[in-house]
Design a protein around this motif. Structure first.
Motif, mmCIF file in Angstrom:
data_model
loop_
_atom_site.group_PDB
_atom_site.id
_atom_site.type_symbol
_atom_site.label_atom_id
_atom_site.label_comp_id
_atom_site.label_asym_id
_atom_site.label_seq_id
_atom_site.Cartn_x
_atom_site.Cartn_y
_atom_site.Cartn_z
ATOM 1 N N GLY A 223 0.784 -1.238 0.000
ATOM 2 C CA GLY A 223 0.000 0.000 0.000
ATOM 3 C C GLY A 223 0.806 1.274 0.000
ATOM 4 N N GLN A 224 1.894 1.335 -0.769
ATOM 5 C CA GLN A 224 2.643 2.587 -0.858
ATOM 6 C C GLN A 224 1.829 3.627 -1.621
ATOM 7 O OE1 GLN A 224 5.364 2.896 0.957
ATOM 8 N NE2 GLN A 224 5.171 0.729 1.513
ATOM 9 N N ASN A 225 1.929 4.891 -1.193
ATOM 10 C CA ASN A 225 1.095 5.958 -1.756
ATOM 11 C C ASN A 225 1.812 6.821 -2.776
ATOM 12 O OD1 ASN A 225 -1.159 5.335 -0.055
ATOM 13 N ND2 ASN A 225 -0.113 6.343 1.640
ATOM 14 N N SER A 226 3.093 6.590 -3.021
ATOM 15 C CA SER A 226 3.811 7.404 -3.990
ATOM 16 C C SER A 226 3.319 7.102 -5.396
ATOM 17 C CB SER A 226 5.318 7.127 -3.893
ATOM 18 O OG SER A 226 5.567 5.757 -4.150
ATOM 19 N N ASP A 227 3.623 8.001 -6.336
ATOM 20 C CA ASP A 227 3.164 7.830 -7.711
ATOM 21 C C ASP A 227 3.665 6.525 -8.309
ATOM 22 O OD1 ASP A 227 1.766 10.136 -7.636
ATOM 23 O OD2 ASP A 227 3.232 11.348 -8.700
ATOM 24 N N THR A 228 4.927 6.231 -8.090
ATOM 25 C CA THR A 228 5.500 5.038 -8.707
ATOM 26 C C THR A 228 5.418 3.820 -7.807
ATOM 27 O OG1 THR A 228 7.688 5.700 -7.904
ATOM 28 C CG2 THR A 228 7.076 6.368 -10.122
ATOM 29 N N LYS A 229 5.146 4.008 -6.538
ATOM 30 C CA LYS A 229 5.075 2.916 -5.572
ATOM 31 C C LYS A 229 6.359 2.090 -5.625
ATOM 32 C CE LYS A 229 0.003 2.558 -5.875
ATOM 33 N NZ LYS A 229 -0.396 2.691 -4.468
ATOM 34 N N LEU A 230 6.361 0.956 -4.947
ATOM 35 C CA LEU A 230 7.472 0.025 -5.077
ATOM 36 C C LEU A 230 7.304 -0.747 -6.376
ATOM 37 C CD1 LEU A 230 7.719 -1.238 -1.405
ATOM 38 C CD2 LEU A 230 9.291 0.303 -2.564
ATOM 39 N N ASN A 231 8.392 -1.016 -7.069
ATOM 40 C CA ASN A 231 8.280 -1.617 -8.391
ATOM 41 C C ASN A 231 9.453 -2.539 -8.661
ATOM 42 O OD1 ASN A 231 10.467 0.160 -9.429
ATOM 43 N ND2 ASN A 231 8.939 1.755 -9.091
ATOM 44 N N GLY A 232 9.514 -3.014 -9.891
ATOM 45 C CA GLY A 232 10.583 -3.904 -10.264
ATOM 46 C C GLY A 232 10.258 -5.351 -9.957
ATOM 47 N N SER A 233 11.279 -6.168 -9.929
ATOM 48 C CA SER A 233 11.119 -7.613 -9.783
ATOM 49 C C SER A 233 11.003 -8.030 -8.319
ATOM 50 C CB SER A 233 12.319 -8.320 -10.418
ATOM 51 O OG SER A 233 12.314 -9.692 -10.129
ATOM 52 N N VAL A 234 10.356 -9.193 -8.101
ATOM 53 C CA VAL A 234 10.295 -9.794 -6.760
ATOM 54 C C VAL A 234 11.129 -11.077 -6.730
ATOM 55 C CG1 VAL A 234 8.043 -8.824 -6.209
ATOM 56 C CG2 VAL A 234 8.165 -11.056 -7.332
ATOM 57 N N SER A 235 12.054 -11.213 -7.666
ATOM 58 C CA SER A 235 12.809 -12.461 -7.804
ATOM 59 C C SER A 235 13.650 -12.781 -6.576
ATOM 60 C CB SER A 235 13.695 -12.393 -9.046
ATOM 61 O OG SER A 235 14.602 -11.301 -8.956
ATOM 62 N N LEU A 236 14.105 -11.744 -5.848
ATOM 63 C CA LEU A 236 14.968 -12.024 -4.704
ATOM 64 C C LEU A 236 14.241 -12.683 -3.538
ATOM 65 C CD1 LEU A 236 14.298 -9.640 -2.451
ATOM 66 C CD2 LEU A 236 15.707 -8.260 -3.956
ATOM 67 N N LEU A 237 12.895 -12.752 -3.603
ATOM 68 C CA LEU A 237 12.153 -13.431 -2.545
ATOM 69 C C LEU A 237 12.587 -14.891 -2.418
ATOM 70 C CD1 LEU A 237 8.478 -12.141 -3.025
ATOM 71 C CD2 LEU A 237 10.143 -11.411 -1.313
ATOM 72 N N ARG A 643 -4.741 8.740 -5.733
ATOM 73 C CA ARG A 643 -4.938 8.612 -4.286
ATOM 74 C C ARG A 643 -6.398 8.328 -3.958
ATOM 75 N NH1 ARG A 643 -2.805 13.056 -3.136
ATOM 76 N NH2 ARG A 643 -4.639 14.337 -2.748
ATOM 77 N N MET A 644 -7.312 8.965 -4.671
ATOM 78 C CA MET A 644 -8.737 8.757 -4.426
ATOM 79 C C MET A 644 -9.197 7.394 -4.913
ATOM 80 S SD MET A 644 -9.612 11.521 -2.893
ATOM 81 C CE MET A 644 -11.413 11.590 -2.949
ATOM 82 N N HIS A 645 -8.461 6.832 -5.890
ATOM 83 C CA HIS A 645 -8.883 5.563 -6.503
ATOM 84 C C HIS A 645 -8.459 4.349 -5.682
ATOM 85 C CE1 HIS A 645 -8.888 2.519 -9.948
ATOM 86 N NE2 HIS A 645 -10.136 2.894 -9.787
ATOM 87 N N ILE A 646 -7.789 4.596 -4.547
ATOM 88 C CA ILE A 646 -7.268 3.491 -3.747
ATOM 89 C C ILE A 646 -8.376 2.589 -3.230
ATOM 90 C CG2 ILE A 646 -6.096 2.916 -1.585
ATOM 91 C CD1 ILE A 646 -4.294 5.308 -2.048
ATOM 92 N N ASN A 647 -9.466 3.206 -2.721
ATOM 93 C CA ASN A 647 -10.561 2.363 -2.231
ATOM 94 C C ASN A 647 -11.904 2.896 -2.725
ATOM 95 O OD1 ASN A 647 -11.798 4.255 -0.190
ATOM 96 N ND2 ASN A 647 -9.764 4.074 0.732
ATOM 97 N N LYS A 648 -12.931 2.091 -2.536
ATOM 98 C CA LYS A 648 -14.233 2.365 -3.138
ATOM 99 C C LYS A 648 -14.863 3.637 -2.583
ATOM 100 C CE LYS A 648 -18.622 0.041 -4.178
ATOM 101 N NZ LYS A 648 -19.409 -1.215 -4.020
ATOM 102 N N ASP A 649 -14.710 3.888 -1.285
ATOM 103 C CA ASP A 649 -15.364 5.040 -0.666
ATOM 104 C C ASP A 649 -14.790 6.355 -1.180
ATOM 105 O OD1 ASP A 649 -17.012 3.399 0.797
ATOM 106 O OD2 ASP A 649 -15.664 3.327 2.529
#
Length: 774
Positions: A223-237, A643-649
Motif C-alpha cells: 500500500g505505498q502511496n507514492s506515484d511510482t510505488k514500489l516496483n521492479g522484480s520480486v525475484s529475490l524473494l 490517491r482517491m482511486h485506492i478504495n471504493k469510498d
C-alpha cells in the motif's frame, strides 16, 4: 542515685534517624538526573491525575520501574495522555523500555541518542510530527522500535539506524516515510532483524538486493502511496528463506514470481494489485505450510493454479489476471504455451500480459500484441519491434512452424541468433536490427531476408553491451541475405532520431489541421491544401544531421502531376512550398515549429496514451488536469485521482457529482478509471497501447449506445454515420453550404474511402493486415 535523663527515649531516637534517612533519600532523589528528567516528563504531559505521580521520588510512580534508584522502564501506553515528550528523556541513561503508544501525544519525538541501554521503544498510534535523524545514534542495544500511525512530516529512514545493530523489529507503518528502502536494512548490519513493517508509506523504487539471504520473517511493504510505488522484480524473494509472512500488495511490482520452494515456513503470501506476469510456479502451490495466498488483480499468465482450498484460503478472482482459462488446473493450448515460453526469455513483459488473454492467440475477438495469424489459425507474423524488450531470442520461435515474418528490431535483446530458427521452412524475413546481438549468424535459406544491422558485436564471441545502453549501433539498409553488413556516417544516428520525431510531428500537424478545417468551414483560404495520401521522408547526406526532406503528396489533385520537390535545410532558405498538390517542408522549419522536435528525443506514442488517460480522469472527476485553486496535495489531477482511486469510498467521492451513479454506471466508471490509471503510469513501457485502450472503451461504448436515436436531436445525426457524412448533415441543418475548399476536398476524399485509413499502397505484402498497423 538517679542517672541524668537524655531528654528522649530510644524509640524517639529511632524515629529521628528514620526521618533523617527519609529526608536524605528525598533530597538525593530530587537532585538526581533521573528525577529532573521525570519531573520534566510529568510537566510536558500535563501532570495527568490518572497516573498518580505525586511522590518526589519517580521510582515510586506507577508505570515506572527502577533499579538502584535509576529509572529503567517507563510504560505509560494507552493512558489518554496529551502534550509532548521533553528532550530531557535523553538523560535517562539506564532506560531500557519506553512505551508511550496509543495516546494523543504530539510535537517532535526527542532524540534519544546515546542511550546505550535502551532496548524497546513504542511511539506508535500518537500524533507525533517529527522524527530526528540522529535518534538512533548510540542505541547499540535497541531491539524493537514502533513508529506506526503518526502524523510525521515527510522523512526518510536515517543512516543513524545502522548504530542499532541488535535490531529485531522495525515498524513504521503509515508513518509518512519516503524515499527508497535503504540497502542496509537487509544486509549484514542487522543479522537479527526478523520483522520489517513499512506499509502504507510513500516509498518507491525496487527491493534492495541486500534482502537476499536476510533473516527477515515478516515483510510488510504493501500500500505505498507514492506515484511510482514500489516496483521492479520480486525475484529475490526466493533467497529470503526465513520468510513466513509477505505483504507486498498494492504496489507496481512486475515480472514473474520466482521459485519459492526454499520458503518452507511461508504461511501468508499477498501480492494482489500489482502487475506481476508469467506463470505461477508450482513451488508456491505445493508449499507445505501455506495458509493464505492472494494474487488477485495482476497480469499472471498460463494455466490457473490449483491450490488445495481445504487447507489454503485463496483469493484469485476470475478474470482478475491473464490466465488462459478460468478453471484451475487445466492446461493452455499448445500455441499459447509456445508464446509464453518465448515471453519467458524476455522476462514476461507487461506489454504482452495486458493483451495476451484467453486460450487462442488467433481468436479475432481478442487481439494478441504483436501476433498475426492466417485463416487456418496458425501464427504467421510475430512483430515485437520497438517494445523495449530485454533478454534473449528464444529458440522456441522454431516451434511456430507457419511463421513467415519474425520482427524483433529496436529492442535491447542480447545473446545469439538461435540456429533453430533456420528450420522454419516458411520464414521469409528475420529482422533483429538495432539490438545487442553477438555471435555468428546462422546460415538461412537464400530467399530469407535477414537484417542484422545496428548490432555492434555481431560476429564477435561476446557482447560489449552494458545495461542501460540504447539499442543498436548504426542504421543501414536491410540485408538481403544472411551475414550482410554495412556502415553509415555519423549523421545517420541523428537523422534516425529526427525522422522518427518528424513523422510524429507531421501526423500531429495533420490532425490539428483537420480540427481547424472543421471549425473554420465558412472561412475561405487563398490556397488549396489537400488531404495527403502519401508522406515520404527522405534522409539526406548532410553532415549536420539536418538533411531531411518531407514530401507530402496527393495524387488526386486536379490537373496535378506526381512530381515531388526536394528541399533540404543545408541552404539559407527556411521556406515551405505548396505546389501541384505536393508539399515540401524544410526540416529546420519543423524543428522550429516543434521546439526542436520535442526537445512514427522523447517523442513516443505512449505520450499520447498518457494524455488520453488524463482526459479520462477529467471526464470522470469533472476537474481540470491542473487546478491551482485546490489544496497543495490536490493541484495535480493525476496524483489526486490515484490517491482517491485506492478504495471504493474515496473513489465515489472523486466522481463528478453530476453523474447519476447506479451500480451499472459505477461499474463502467470504475473500469474507465482503472484504464486511466494504467494510461498515466509513470514509465512509458508500463502504459498500454491504444489498441488495448480501444478494446476496453469500445465494449463500454457498445453497452451505453442509445437503443434508438434521440428524437430531440435537432440534427438527426445517426451514430453509425461516418464523420464526413455526419458533418455534411450538420451543415445542411445549419443552412450553410459555404464549406471552404479544403474542407470540401477532405470530405470528398474521406467519403470515397469511408475511413481515415488509406488503402494498401502498392508494394505492401498481401499479408499486411490492420493488426500490423497497430
Amino acid at each position: 542515685m538517679n542517672k541524668p535523663s537524655l531528654g528522649f527515649s530510644f524509640s524517639s531516637f529511632s524515629l529521628f534517624l528514620l526521618s533523617l534517612f527519609s529526608l536524605t533519600s528525598s533530597v538525593y532523589s530530587q537532585s538526581s538526573p533521573d528525577a529532573a528528567a521525570m519531573q520534566a516528563l510529568k510537566t510536558s504531559i500535563g501532570n495527568p491525575p490518572n497516573l498518580g505521580w505525586t511522590d518526589p521520588n519517580p521510582c515510586k510512580w506507577e508505570h515506572v520501574a527502577c533499579s538502584d534508584n535509576r529509572v529503567t522502564k517507563i510504560q505509560i501506553g494507552s493512558q489518554s495522555l496529551k502534550g509532548t515528550l521533553p528532550p530531557d528523556l535523553r538523560n535517562l541513561t539506564s532506560l531500557t523500555v519506553l512505551e508511550v503508544m496509543k495516546n494523543e501525544l504530539s510535537g517532535p519525538i526527542p532524540s534519544l541518542a546515546g542511550l546505550s541501554s535502551l532496548q524497546e521503544v513504542l511511539f506508535n498510534d500518537n500524533n507525533f510530527t517529527y522524527f530526528p535523524p540522529d535518534f538512533f545514534s548510540g542505541l547499540t542495544s535497541l531491539q524493537t522500535i514502533s513508529l506506526d500511525y503518526n502524523s510525521f512530516e515527510v522523512w526518510e529512514i536515517p543512516v543513524s539506524l545502522t548504530n542499532a545493530t541488535t535490531l529485531q523489529k522495525f515498524s513504521a507503518n503509515g508513518a509518512n516515510v519516503t524515499g527508497t528502502i535503504p540497502g542496509f536494512l537487509g544486509g549484514d548490519v542487522f543479522p537479527g532483524l526478523k520483522s520489517l513493517n513499512l506499509a502504507m508509506n510513500n516509498l518507491h523504487g525496487q527491493l534492495p538486493e541486500s534482502f537476499a539471504g536476510s533473516a527477515i520473517e515478516t515483510l510488510w511493504l504493501n500500500g505505498q502511496n507514492s506515484d511510482t510505488k514500489l516496483n521492479g522484480s520480486v525475484s529475490l524473494l526466493q533467497n529470503m528463506t526465513s520468510l513466513t509472512q509477505v505483504w507486498l500488495h498494492m504496489n507496481q511490482f512486475t515480472g514473474p514470481l520466482p521459485d519459492l520452494s526454499g520458503l518452507t515456513g511461508l504461511k501468508d503470501f499477498s501480492l494482489r494489485d500489482n502487475q506481476l506476469t508469467g506463470i505461477v510456479p508450482s513451488s508456491l502451490v505445493n508449499l507445505p505450510g501455506l495458509s493464505t495466498v492472494n494474487l488477485t488483480n495482476n497480469l499472471l499468465q498460463g494455466p490457473t493454479p490449483k491450490f488445495d482450498t481445504s487447507k489454503i484460503r485463496v483469493d484469485m478472482r476470475t478474470g482478475s489476471n491473464s490466465f488462459c482459462l478460468d478453471d484451475p488446473g487445466f492446461p493452455c493450448a499448445s500455441q499459447v504455451n509456445i508464446l509464453l515460453s518465448i515471453a519467458e526469455s524476455v522476462g514476461y513483459p507487461v506489454v504482452f500480459a495486458q493483451s495476451w488473454k484467453g486460450n487462442n492467440p488467433c481468436d479475432a475477438s481478442q487481439i494478441w500484441k504483436g501476433i498475426s495469424c492466417d485463416s487456418g489459425g496458425s501464427i504467421t507474423v510475430v512483430n515485437f519491434q520497438n517494445l523495449g524488450l530485454t533478454g534473449t531470442i528464444s529458440s522456441n520461435f522454431s516451434q511456430l512452424t507457419s511463421l513467415r515474418h519474425l520482427l524483433l528490431s529496436g529492442n535491447s535483446l542480447t545473446g545469439t541468433i538461435p540456429t533453430e530458427l533456420t528450420t522454419l521452412s516458411k520464414l521469409e524475413k528475420l529482422d533483429v536490427s538495432n539490438n545487442h546481438i553477438f555471435g555468428k549468424v546462422p546460415k538461412f535459406r537464400q530467399n530469407v531476408i535477414v537484417n542484422i544491422h545496428g548490432n555492434p558485436d555481431i560476429g564477435k564471441d561476446n557482447s560489449s553491451f552494458t545495461p542501460g545502453t540504447p539499442p543498436g549501433g548504426s542504421s543501414g539498409t536491410p540485408g538481403t541475405h544472411s551475414g550482410e553488413t554495412s556502415s553509415s556516417g555519423s549523421g545517420s544516428k541523428n537523422t534516425g532520431k529526427i525522422v522518427g520525431s518528424v513523422i510524429g510531428a507531421v501526423c500531429g500537424a495533420f490532425i490539428v489541421g483537420l480540427g481547424v478545417c472543421l471549425y473554420t468551414r465558412k472561412r475561405k483560404r487563398s490556397s488549396r491544401v489537400q488531404s495527403p495520401n502519401t508522406v515520404v521522408i527522405h534522409p539526406q547526406n548532410a553532415g549536420d544531421g539536418n538533411g531531411v526532406k518531407i514530401t507530402v503528396t496527393n495524387s488526386s489533385v486536379n490537373g496535378g502531376g506526381s512530381d515531388s520537390h526536394s528541399l533540404t535545410s543545408s541552404g539559407p532558405s527556411d521556406i515551405h512550398v505548396v505546389e501541384a498538390g505536393n508539399m515540401v517542408i524544410s526540416i529546420q522549419v519543423l524543428r522550429n515549429c516543434t521546439y526542436h522536435l520535442a526537445v512514427t528525443g522523447r517523442v513516443t506514442t505512449k505520450v499520447d496514451v498518457f494524455s488520453f488517460g488524463v482526459i479520462l480522469m477529467e471526464l470522470i472527476s469533472g476537474r481540470k488536469a491542473l487546478d491551482e485553486t485546490q489544496p497543495e496535495d490536490s493541484v495535480h489531477l493525476v496524483t489526486w485521482f490515484r490517491r482517491m482511486h485506492i478504495n471504493k469510498d474515496t473513489f465515489r467521492k472523486a466522481i463528478d457529482q453530476t453523474i447519476e451513479l447506479g451500480e451499472e454506471t459505477l461499474a463502467s466508471v470504475s473500469t474507465v478509471a482503472e484504464l486511466a490509471g494504467h494510461c498515466c503510469a509513470r514509465e512509458p513501457y508500463q502504459r498500454p497501447d491504444m489498441g488495448h485502450v480501444v478494446n476496453v472503451i469500445s465494449s463500454l461504448a457498445e453497452l451505453w449506445k442509445p437503443a434508438e436515436p434521440d428524437s430531440d436531436d435537432i440534427y438527426g445525426i445517426d451514430l453509425d454515420m461516418t464523420l464526413p457524412q455526419a458533418l455534411k448533415k450538420w451543415q445542411a441543418y445549419e443552412g450553410s453550404g459555404n464549406m471552404d475548399d479544403s474542407s470540401s476536398s477532405f470530405l470528398a476524399s474521406a467519403d470515397n474511402t469511408q475511413t481515415s485509413i488509406p488503402t494498401r499502397p502498392s508494394g505492401f505484402a498481401e499479408s499486411f493486415t490492420s493488426a500490423d498497423g497497430r
